[in-house]
Write an enzyme that holds these catalytic residues in place. Structure first.
Site, PDB file in Angstrom:
ATOM      1  N   ARG A   1      30.851  58.716  45.928  1.00 56.30           N
ATOM      2  CA  ARG A   1      30.836  58.475  47.372  1.00 56.30           C
ATOM      3  C   ARG A   1      32.269  58.649  47.884  1.00 56.30           C
ATOM      4  NH1 ARG A   1      25.783  56.513  48.463  1.00 56.30           N
ATOM      5  NH2 ARG A   1      24.809  55.171  46.885  1.00 56.30           N
TER       6      ARG A   1
ATOM      7  N   HIS B   1      31.862  43.952  43.705  1.00 63.63           N
ATOM      8  CA  HIS B   1      31.376  45.240  43.203  1.00 63.63           C
ATOM      9  C   HIS B   1      31.858  45.567  41.791  1.00 63.63           C
ATOM     10  CE1 HIS B   1      30.943  49.775  43.445  1.00 63.63           C
ATOM     11  NE2 HIS B   1      29.781  49.369  43.919  1.00 63.63           N
TER      12      HIS B   1
ATOM     13  N   HIS C   1      27.702  58.787  37.810  1.00 68.16           N
ATOM     14  CA  HIS C   1      28.116  57.617  38.576  1.00 68.16           C
ATOM     15  C   HIS C   1      29.474  57.096  38.107  1.00 68.16           C
ATOM     16  CE1 HIS C   1      27.576  53.280  39.951  1.00 68.16           C
ATOM     17  NE2 HIS C   1      27.282  53.952  41.039  1.00 68.16           N
TER      18      HIS C   1
ATOM     19  N   ARG D   1      25.923  39.571  41.511  1.00 65.02           N
ATOM     20  CA  ARG D   1      25.848  39.511  42.967  1.00 65.02           C
ATOM     21  C   ARG D   1      24.408  39.602  43.470  1.00 65.02           C
ATOM     22  NH1 ARG D   1      27.594  44.506  44.943  1.00 65.02           N
ATOM     23  NH2 ARG D   1      25.533  45.016  45.721  1.00 65.02           N
TER      24      ARG D   1
ATOM     25  N   TYR E   1      35.273  46.433  49.389  1.00 73.45           N
ATOM     26  CA  TYR E   1      34.629  46.117  48.119  1.00 73.45           C
ATOM     27  C   TYR E   1      35.649  45.580  47.124  1.00 73.45           C
ATOM     28  CZ  TYR E   1      30.612  49.022  49.604  1.00 73.45           C
ATOM     29  OH  TYR E   1      29.535  49.554  50.264  1.00 73.45           O
TER      30      TYR E   1
ATOM     31  N   ASN F   1      20.232  46.229  54.540  1.00 72.44           N
ATOM     32  CA  ASN F   1      19.792  46.080  53.148  1.00 72.44           C
ATOM     33  C   ASN F   1      18.278  46.199  53.039  1.00 72.44           C
ATOM     34  OD1 ASN F   1      22.405  45.621  52.291  1.00 72.44           O
ATOM     35  ND2 ASN F   1      22.182  43.421  52.092  1.00 72.44           N
TER      36      ASN F   1
ATOM     37  N   ARG G   1      22.631  58.598  46.879  1.00 74.11           N
ATOM     38  CA  ARG G   1      21.642  58.349  47.931  1.00 74.11           C
ATOM     39  C   ARG G   1      22.285  57.928  49.244  1.00 74.11           C
ATOM     40  NH1 ARG G   1      17.996  55.350  45.239  1.00 74.11           N
ATOM     41  NH2 ARG G   1      16.478  57.003  44.941  1.00 74.11           N
TER      42      ARG G   1
END
Length: 802
Positions: free
Chosen positions: A394, A611, A454, A583, A487, A62, A424
């Site tokens: 993703r 998530h 997204h 979160r 997730y 992270n 990314r």
């Protein structure tokens, strides 16, 4: 004398009321507090020991991304003469970098100390990492032979001198650095060896039965360093790792004329490896002169050099999990969990037919992703399916979903994939899948310039006679088989005609590059998402001002959008109760007197990554939206995002129930204080510990075991739980926020709005079972394969080829 422009700017400042910073905090500092919260899990002795080590690794990962993206971008802005000011803390870019760097030493000391503590405990249990200063004679012999046989032929030691300039150190790569003492009169020579990324970093060492010993590849090289530089003698030695700025704007780089966008992205990825360094991490001991040489070559200040005495890049931790001796696994690891079947879905029947009968809600990772994957696979071979359209952000490296899309295209379906190449750190994987999909015959398009796509949406279209039916699948997380096991996310599977029309329009607008579409049921960024949130908040504000009960609930990853923050503060002042589960980053500080007294913020960090994004309005949550979007300006204004309503009463009750369980959490939950720090949730006297993630795991197993035989005529209601289930939720009519200035609840169809289409004779003849339907219709490469097999058998038996 000031110019006319300066006078106008000054007048505009006078007209604009000053911002109130009493209930907001800086985004970067909030993020560091979140990552410190992740590190708290490594200190939690109720977490299995090896799982604690994984949290140490996650903290480092992270932090790497934070330095590459956030600090890297701020460092660029800090070079400007007129620096922009943060609208949550009134700090310039350079002030924010200073504040971040001031926080780093304490975080890294805490990180290093807990790593050493956990490794020491693992060592006593039989999971041992060998260090070069404590190798036994047998281990040293093994290491020397391994180095000579496998490592020495691969590495390329470099001597840096005036004739050999300092090389480009790749972002994130590991290097061994040392000062060298040579036989010549040359001053301060530097030696460098790149740790080969092509080799296994974890080298297993022979050890007694029931234990596991290993040494890291860099330590193998360190142990044999004296033989690496010929006549030069190493004077000191350390492992170094450069973290570079990775905050590239792919659209800002400019696409060359006639250049394929995939080639453009490949060029951008190569550039990321050579961008300006942000920090240098050093593990080991270097002389001041050696370190100064490296630091000056990288153009870094002293404060940008972090030193530690533990391995750099702890990603290897996940690779040794499978090597833990069997008798230690129960003690060191979480009890293995397998995502369970959704109790409302019969996997032996056609998923399509079941979605036509009523909405289905999947909740990962507690429930398996298989119904969605099976539905897409089923559609790839269903002769009545004419098109599949999907957005991908993703994707798993081994993706059953993408293979089904390829099958569909090869079977003559119209397959359209919007592949976002700018996700990314997933760009390369997405590029490779885009090429494979296009080769198979899929139409592959990319996001609009300046706006990442997204959103998580898939639509399957079927033709039954002259009628079209659509199944729309919407998620809060990626269509990714790997992350669906890690997730916590929702996926809605619906045949609602209104949502289907909106989804159809959404895909049409995407293909035309139109980001300003008008939708009835969906809230679509960059134009329609934030207004939906504002209207929901305004509705509750008006209720509170009228003396009626009013409540808002948000579940988010991050809250940074200043307009949304100010509207939440306004709602709090009006008397609206605002409960939030955030979160990560929260730039809003709750509990500030006179500003955010009615705002309550919690964070849950545990075994699974929280998530899902949920927006709920009303004391009975009569409006519930699930979404791919956080309340960050980048999501609400600079991305293509979707918020979708949960209209089915059973699905709505499930969401409300799940969120109620998370609000009860008093084990993994932390409360955000008015000074922006996280503290453990206080338990009332006699209150039992309640871990929401563990409770949801138990619930998933219990539901799977107790699920009745599937009944087509009526959809089963969720089994009552001891957890607090919101009263009367199933009696509340769902409301959709219509895009009018003064919104009113839109009239809704019956909750079971989508009924199975009337059966034609063709549909009555079709087998109900999914497997039989697929066997009857095998077009494309499947039919060709069967034909070739048949021809081969005929040739073997008869000797004839015709």
């Amino acid at each position: 004398m000031p110019s006319k422009i300066e006078k106008k700017q000054a007048a505009a400042k006078l007209r604009k009321p000053p911002r109130d910073f009493s209930y907001t905090q800086n985004r970067e500092l909030s993020w560091l507090r979140f990552d410190n919260r992740v590190l708290d899990e490594a200190f939690d002795e109720t977490v299995p020991l090896f799982e604690r080590l994984k949290f140490v690794s996650i903290f480092e990962s992270n932090l790497d991304e934070f330095l590459m993206v956030r600090v890297g971008g701020l460092s660029d802005l800090a070079e400007l003469k007129k620096q922009p000011v943060d609208n949550k803390s009134n700090m310039t870019a350079s002030e924010q970098v200073d504040a971040v760097m001031a926080e780093m030493p304490g975080l890294l000391t805490r990180w290093e100390s807990i790593f050493k503590s956990i490794e020491g405990k693992l060592d006593t249990l039989g999971v041992h990492r060998a260090r070069i200063d404590s190798l036994t004679p047998e281990e040293r012999t093994f290491v020397t032979r391994y180095f000579q046989a496998y490592v020495s032929p691969v590495i390329s030691p470099l001597v840096i001198d005036p004739r050999h300039p300092f090389p480009n150190l790749r972002n994130g790569a590991l290097y061994l650095a040392c000062g060298l003492d040579g036989v010549t009169d040359e001053e301060s020579l530097l030696g460098l060896i790149e740790i080969p990324a092509s080799m296994n970093r974890v080298v297993e060492i022979p050890s007694p039965t029931g234990t596991y010993s290993y040494i890291l590849l860099e330590d193998v090289i360190l142990a044999c360093l004296d033989s690496c530089f010929g006549s030069y003698k190493p004077l000191d030695r350390a492992l170094i790792r450069v973290t570079r700025n990775a905050d590239i704007d792919p659209d800002g780089e400019g696409v060359e004329e006639e250049e394929d966008y995939r080639q453009h992205m490949k060029r951008i990825l190569k550039k990321r490896l050579r961008l300006q360094p942000v920090v240098l991490a050093v593990s080991g001991s270097l002389e001041k002169a050696t370190l100064k040489t490296i630091r000056k070559a990288l153009e870094l200040s002293r404060r940008s050099v972090f030193t530690c005495d533990i391995p750099l890049d702890l990603g290897y931790v996940f690779g040794i999990e499978g090597k833990i001796p069997e008798h230690l696994r129960n003690e060191l690891l979480f009890t293995p969990f397998k995502p369970q079947p959704n109790p409302t879905i019969d996997m032996t029947r056609s998923i399509r037919e079941q979605v036509l009968q009523g909405d289905k809600l999947l909740f990962y990772p507690y429930e398996a992703m298989n119904p969605f994957l099976d539905l897409v696979h089923e559609a790839a071979y269903d002769p009545e399916c004419i098109s599949l359209r999907i957005t991908l952000y993703r994707v798993a490296k081994q993706s059953r979903l993408c293979e089904s899309l390829i099958d569909a295209a090869e079977n003559g379906k119209e397959v359209t994939v919007l592949m976002e190449l700018r996700a990314r750190f997933d760009e390369q994987n997405n590029i490779e899948w885009a090429e494979r999909l296009e080769e198979a015959g899929c139409t592959v398009i990319y996001g609009s310039e300046g706006f990442k796509c997204h959103s998580k949406i898939c639509q399957l279209t079927y033709r039954e006679g002259m009628a079209l039916t659509r199944l729309t699948l919407l998620g809060t997380g990626n269509f990714n088989e790997k992350t669906a096991k890690l997730y916590s996310d929702f996926m809605l599977m619906t045949a609602h005609p209104g949502i289907g029309e909106d989804a159809n329009l959404f895909f049409r607008n995407l293909s035309l590059g139109n980001l300003r579409g008008d939708y009835r049921f969906l809230g679509v960024a960059p134009v329609g998402l934030k207004p939906l949130i504002m209207r929901g908040l305004d509705r509750e504000i008006q209720r509170a001002l009228a003396g009626e009960p009013a409540r808002v609930f948000f579940k988010l990853n991050s809250l940074t959008d200043r307009e949304v923050i100010d509207k939440i503060a306004e709602a709090s002042c009006a008397g609206v109760r605002v409960d939030m589960i955030i979160r990560g980053i929260s730039c809003l500080k709750p509990g500030v007197p006179g500003k955010t007294e009615n705002v309550h913020v919690r964070s849950i960090v545990g075994r699974f990554l929280e998530h899902a994004r949920v927006y709920a309005f009303g004391v009975d949550s009569d409006m519930i939206y699930l979404s791919s979007a956080d309340m960050m300006t980048r999501n609400t204004e600079h991305r293509v995002e979707i918020a979708f309503p949960v209209l089915d009463p059973t699905c709505r009750a499930l969401v409300h129930e799940y969120m109620g369980m998370q609000l009860r959490d008093n084990v993994k939950a932390r409360s955000l204080t008015s000074d922006g720090t996280w503290v453990p949730v206080e338990r009332a006297e006699g209150e039992k510990p309640f871990n929401s993630q563990e409770a949801l795991l138990e619930r998933a197993y219990r539901n799977a075991e107790a699920a009745p035989e599937p009944v087509i005529e009526a959809k089963p209601a969720p089994e009552p739980e001891p957890q607090p289930v919101a009263p009367k939720v199933q009696e509340v009519q769902a409301t959709v926020i219509e895009p009018e200035p003064a919104p009113a609840p839109a009239p809704q169809p019956d909750p079971q709005v989508t009924k199975p289409a009337p059966e034609t004779s063709a549909r009555r003849d079709k087998p109900a079972g999914k497997t039989k339907a697929i066997e009857r219709h095998r077009p494309g490469r499947v039919r060709m394969g069967l034909g070739l097999i048949g021809l081969g058998l005929k040739t073997l038996i008869t000797g004839k080829t015709k």
